[in-house]
Design an enzyme around this catalytic site. Structure first.
Site, PDB file in Angstrom:
ATOM      1  CB  SER A 136      -1.196   3.975   7.098  1.00 14.59           C
ATOM      2  OG  SER A 136      -1.425   4.645   5.899  1.00 14.59           O
TER       3      SER A 136
ATOM      4  CG  HIS B   4       1.270   8.695   6.899  1.00 16.42           C
ATOM      5  ND1 HIS B   4       1.839   7.655   6.177  1.00 16.42           N
ATOM      6  CD2 HIS B   4      -0.023   8.348   7.067  1.00 16.42           C
ATOM      7  CE1 HIS B   4       0.926   6.747   5.920  1.00 16.42           C
ATOM      8  NE2 HIS B   4      -0.217   7.131   6.450  1.00 16.42           N
TER       9      HIS B   4
ATOM     10  CG  ASP C  82       5.238   7.435   5.509  1.00 10.55           C
ATOM     11  OD1 ASP C  82       5.313   7.721   6.720  1.00 10.55           O
ATOM     12  OD2 ASP C  82       4.192   7.592   4.848  1.00 10.55           O
TER      13      ASP C  82
END
Lengths: 720, 720
Positions: free
Chosen positions: A655, A85, A222
């Protein structure tokens, strides 16, 4: 040598500021604090100087900032592991209906096949230095709050410009650590040629989609591989075919055997924003006003945008990144709202404040100095609550249409570029103006008129329906005496059909000389931008005023809290490099439910329905069913772990952060938090604050067995 | 004496039929099988004869059937504990906008305040007897399949009528145990004056509503107290003020200390229907055709009915019971569909059948006898798949409108009542006709024209849109050459505006002499019913034919399976009294999640949002927060358990069943299954088959502390 000096200066600051550090797992520690944590006693099995060494090369030099998130170098040739992402925008921009990399994934067979991740930069923290004194020296007693803010802004620009002159080729940035109180100058290397190496298909990289987002147990792969390139001479450069892979000072060692429940782990990364030092009124404003409004508003946008793309994959692709961003925030806010209610956060803060007030009132001198502090701060938030509606509308209006936003930037540029460089707003300073222009030009590629209009028309109509005394003159003019909906619709029709700003060439020409363009153009968005400019300039000034008052009050609040609690605090996250540690650990999200801290590929099959977002590729299903796990099966579970859970303190911006074991080896890539941990931004809970990483075993197994990219494992030094 | 004989006969049957009983927890055992289970070794701490004693009084005499579900006597004065959702219809009928007992609950301050639960009967199993030989003697070799079915139906009616003559005041019912193979006559005492004693408010009794239905962890206080009344002479009687509380032969002892994880538990109850002996094609038909259709169809109905009631609590009350039923089935089907896919049930069955076929084919004699058996059975289901659409429409059409249904019943009555009693359809036999009429009259109280029309118009339109060769003549006539939607709408307008059948007095008059009414009435629903009669009569005949063929084939299938597997089977559930045992046990519903087998009132607070269905009454919240738990706190958890989970084998009909500890004391009231256990109807899984009871500690605590009905605890012999 320079670095050492900076380090000592900063250390000195934080020794004063932090004092005895809590033993709890809460805390996104600035790097300078690591030596106080006694990490060996906590479980770290490496020398601190191998983790961070201002005098030499250490693990920290292998961490980088990727856009607003984090990544890590995993080879000597600039290979970067981060989240799917995080790479999403780049993949989306590289995708077309023909080459739908978002849907199907992307694999470069060799380096020549690596394609540009447009709009991506990678930053590496080189050094930092406390500049609080220097910054605050700019503030004079007689200044108004707005003047104070302005003076600080100005001083920061000067410090940054000086530093960039001094460290050629580097970027400089001053970050506020404690509001109105402490400021640190960070020096970064910024790399600008970033390429896609391997991106798994959506059905792996975003498995579970919005349904699983912010959820545990998780089975999302991810992760993505990028690579940083530099000019042949090693200097940072924009994309060029002649560029060569970047050689980071240090890169992380990958641990193909992963971790187990209970293991010590730590994270280095760039957490974005937390608000743990804010008052109860701020939380009340968030809980009662802003977050419910934004969640509803974004939900409406998501539905509208999905509707536009539902019959056309090309349009859906164009809107995908935006929808993903909106959904992410929307669900995060809903989670936070639930968490705030469940933890009675506002009540708790109020209670703390009551106690603090009692402490203040107990001593005459203290009362004199701080007696009205909390009341004043809360008063500022109460004002925000009163103006809430128009405030929201006016803050969304200028960014609602990308054409209006472009026109506004051009108009502002025509004024700012005339000023001395140091007087300009940051985006128009010489060091930044080129990046601003590039961003605007890239924007034309993402422009899609129907969605742009839809959102613009909606917010304009909201603006038209504000009470008369809050309505903008420009909007009143558009509506006239007629039906607002009709008038707004006609106006929107008109501006979109006659504007040229969506055209890349026209925009490029305008950007050549914004002042000349403003002089000669009759673009309807320019007209609107010109009318709105003084209004938003006045708003900016008001905000400066408010912000200045708050800075001052929050600085005092920190002083008295520190005195009262006889302890000290970690500064809120602010997108600078931070360290957090903890354990691989499950949790009980609710009565009678316990979640293990490791998920496995069995769960991938369990969730697979064949329909998006649970449409696992057949090949991956087959590999799981055949138990073709290579070396990556967990010895007891006899299957490949997919994700891990831990009680570290993370937030957005973390992230893509590497999760490292006690020896500093990469065991996972942080990508999310559990639903109950969305509350992290406001408060930490040892019971609920859990973050999520994709397990390195899953990353390596998918790379090797599914993608057939064993050569990447070889590059990372992982034996198959 | 009679009972003893019956018992021996039945035992003899099952010794043959069951052989070595499996040690697994699967199994809804007929009472006659208990002595084979070696229950003491499994954990039972009471003598089997205290559990079931055909020669005297035992625990089993304290179990009763409440409507289609189960309850238990918990005092010598006929006090019954069952589920809130079992009492729901009665509460709904007793409710009005003024006295909204559904919403607010109902408590009788003393016995004189106990109000009628209209439409409720309670049955107690008195004895049973195998009548397979007698039933099957009616079948002659030369009969067609339809004739075979008819002959069996006829014989069953005779046996029942004979038995009711013999056991005056009792009800007799023959139940098919193994399809086409074994039949058992049950003798029941039926009580007809049932009253409401204490029903908690919706926000406790149905806490979590449809959202939590079929879910674990659960926090629903799904219990109610009823009381059975009889005539002063002790005989069964309809409601009368002169009636007195019924004195059951035996009642259950309540265990106020409840159970713990791992404890042995058992259930006695009336499970409705399971389909574990059906073939793969049946499952395929269910999975691919019937269940998806019904789930979608019911979902549509739910939305439509909710819409009708959304602005009017009175209408919402009228429709509540129906919506609840539809939702329950819809969600159950969705769960089953997921479970079937996840367990690959059809594939597994096919695999079993392949192996059975190989076994059959391996021996010439076997092949001759059973070679085409599976093919023939599956062929019958394949036919159902082909006719699926019209089949569904035609099966829902006659019950879509309550007025059409009334008219059809009156028309059928006009024909049936002329026949000899034993020749009539069951509902029109003398022993049943009064009950049929009462049900119809009660129906007028629940009639609500807008919902009735809505559903009728929809199904009529579906019927109108069937392919020409499947369309009914009556429907073709309605549509003519026009637009079907328009024509159907006009027709529905017409029939509802001119029919009198919704009027209770008119219906009562018609029921006096159906033949005379049919002769003289011009009710438009009668016209339609008359036209449809031959069609549905033909369908019934077809079904008899199909059913006869299936009975024969399934009987043979059981023979050859028994031979092949060298083991025996438990008959599918069929609403007769069954026994199941197991342990209080958690489970892992999916990867990385584990659920404890006990929930607590902490979870009630966690789930409480203040909005339906999570709107816990303030008083209950306060009691929990104050920890005012009386004697009902769990010694380790220090709080009141709300629900328990166990691996017993239950299905619909087991609602309200007592959960009993090793000493046969009541520790919970079974009310639901976990989502993954909706699959129980088709297959048993030791991993997923978990059922749910409300914990007796929660029942008693709410009764005492929340409702203030300590006198009920006293009546049950529970010391406070």
């Amino acid at each position: 040598m320079k670095k050492r000096m900076l380090f000592f200066l900063l250390t000195a600051l934080f020794i004063v500021a932090i004092g005895p550090v809590s033993l709890a797992d809460e805390g996104m520690y600035p790097i300078s604090e690591l030596h106080k944590l006694n990490l060996k006693a906590k479980g770290l099995e490496m020398d601190l100087k191998d983790l961070y060494n201002p005098n030499g090369v250490s693990l920290m030099d292998g961490i980088c900032k990727v856009g607003g998130a984090t990544g890590s170098f995993v080879s000597a040739d600039g290979l970067i592991l981060t989240n799917h992402h995080v790479a999403y925008g780049g993949v989306s921009r590289a995708s077309s209906e023909e080459h739908d990399y978002l849907q199907n994934g992307f694999l470069a067979k060799d380096r020549s096949g690596e394609i540009q991740a447009r709009g991506y930069t990678v930053r590496i923290t080189e050094s930092y230095k406390d500049v609080s004194k220097q910054v605050l020296k700019a503030v004079k007693k007689e200044m108004s709050a707005a003047e104070r803010t302005k003076a600080i802004e100005q001083k920061i620009k000067e410090i940054e410009a000086d530093a960039e002159k001094k460290y050629e080729g580097k970027s400089a940035q001053v970050s506020e650590m404690f509001r109105g109180k402490t400021y640190v100058l960070f020096i970064y290397t910024t790399l600008r040629d970033i390429r896609l190496v391997y991106v798994p298909p959506r059905a792996i990289g975003n498995f579970g989609g919005e349904e699983d987002n912010w959820m545990w147990p998780r089975h999302t792969g991810d992760f993505s591989y990028l690579r940083a390139y530099v000019a042949p001479d090693g200097s940072s450069a924009g994309y060029s075919e002649d560029n060569v892979p970047y050689h980071p000072k240090s890169h992380l060692k990958v641990a193909p055997d992963g971790v187990n429940e209970g293991d010590f782990v730590f994270i280095l990364g760039y957490p974005g924003r937390t608000y743990r030092h804010q008052t109860s009124h701020y939380l009340e404003y968030e809980e009662t006003y802003r977050m419910p409004f934004v969640a509803d508003y974004y939900e409406w946008q998501i539905t509208a945008l999905e509707d536009l793309g539902k019959d056309d994959r090309g349009i859906a692709l164009k809107l995908a990144s935006r929808i993903k961003g909106l959904s992410n925030t929307m669900k995060n806010y809903r989670g936070k709202l639930q968490g705030m209610r469940r933890m009675h956060l506002v009540e708790k803060k109020r209670d703390e404040e009551r106690k603090l007030q009692q402490y203040i009132d107990a001593d005459n001198k203290r009362r004199e100095k701080y007696g009205s502090l909390l009341a004043e701060l809360n008063n500022l938030y109460t004002k925000s609550m009163a103006d809430f509606e128009s405030d929201m509308v006016l803050s969304y209006l200028p960014r609602s249409s990308s054409l209006l936003s472009t026109a506004s930037t051009l108009y502002t540029a025509s004024l700012e570029l005339k000023k001395d460089d140091m007087e300009r707003q940051s985006g128009f300073m010489e060091r930044n103006w080129n990046r601003t222009k590039q961003g605007m030009l890239r924007g034309t590629g993402e422009f899609y008129e129907p969605s742009d209009r839809l959102i613009f028309e909606d917010i304009l109509l909201r603006a038209a329906r504000l009470p008369a005394d809050q309505r903008l003159e420009a909007v009143t003019e558009i509506v006239g005496d007629g039906d607002p909906a009709e008038a707004v619709h006609l106006f929107v029709d008109h501006v979109y059909s006659s504007s040229k700003l969506a055209d890349r060439d026209a925009l490029e020409a305008a950007l050549e000389d914004p002042a000349a363009w403003v002089e000669s153009s009759d673009d309807p968005f320019l007209k609107l931008a010109r009318e709105l400019y003084p209004v938003f300039e006045a708003r900016r000034e008001e905000n400066r005023e408010r912000s200045g008052e708050m800075d001052k009050l929050y600085a005092e609040l920190l002083d008295v809290k520190r005195e009262f609690m006889a302890t000290d605090f970690i500064p809120d996250a602010n997108s600078t490099l931070r360290f957090t540690f903890g354990r691989i650990k499950g949790y009980s999200p609710r009565d009678a439910v316990y979640c293990d801290p490791l998920t496995t590929v069995n769960g991938v099959l369990e969730k697979t329905t064949g329909e998006e977002p649970f449409d696992t590729p057949q090949k991956l299903q087959d590999l799981i069913r055949k138990k073709d796990f290579g070396r990556f099966a967990h010895p007891e579970l006899k299957t490949v772990p997919t994700a891990i859970l831990y009680d570290m303190d993370t937030t957005g911006g973390n992230s893509g952060s590497p999760v490292l074991n006690a020896r500093g080896e990469l065991v996972g890539i942080n990508f999310d938090r559990a639903w109950e941990a969305t509350i992290n931004d406001y408060a930490w809970s040892p019971d609920y604050s859990r973050s999520i990483a994709v397990d390195i075993r899953y990353v390596l197994w998918v790379t090797q067995k599914f993608a057939g990219a064993g050569y990447l494992l070889t590059e990372m030094g992982v034996e198959e």
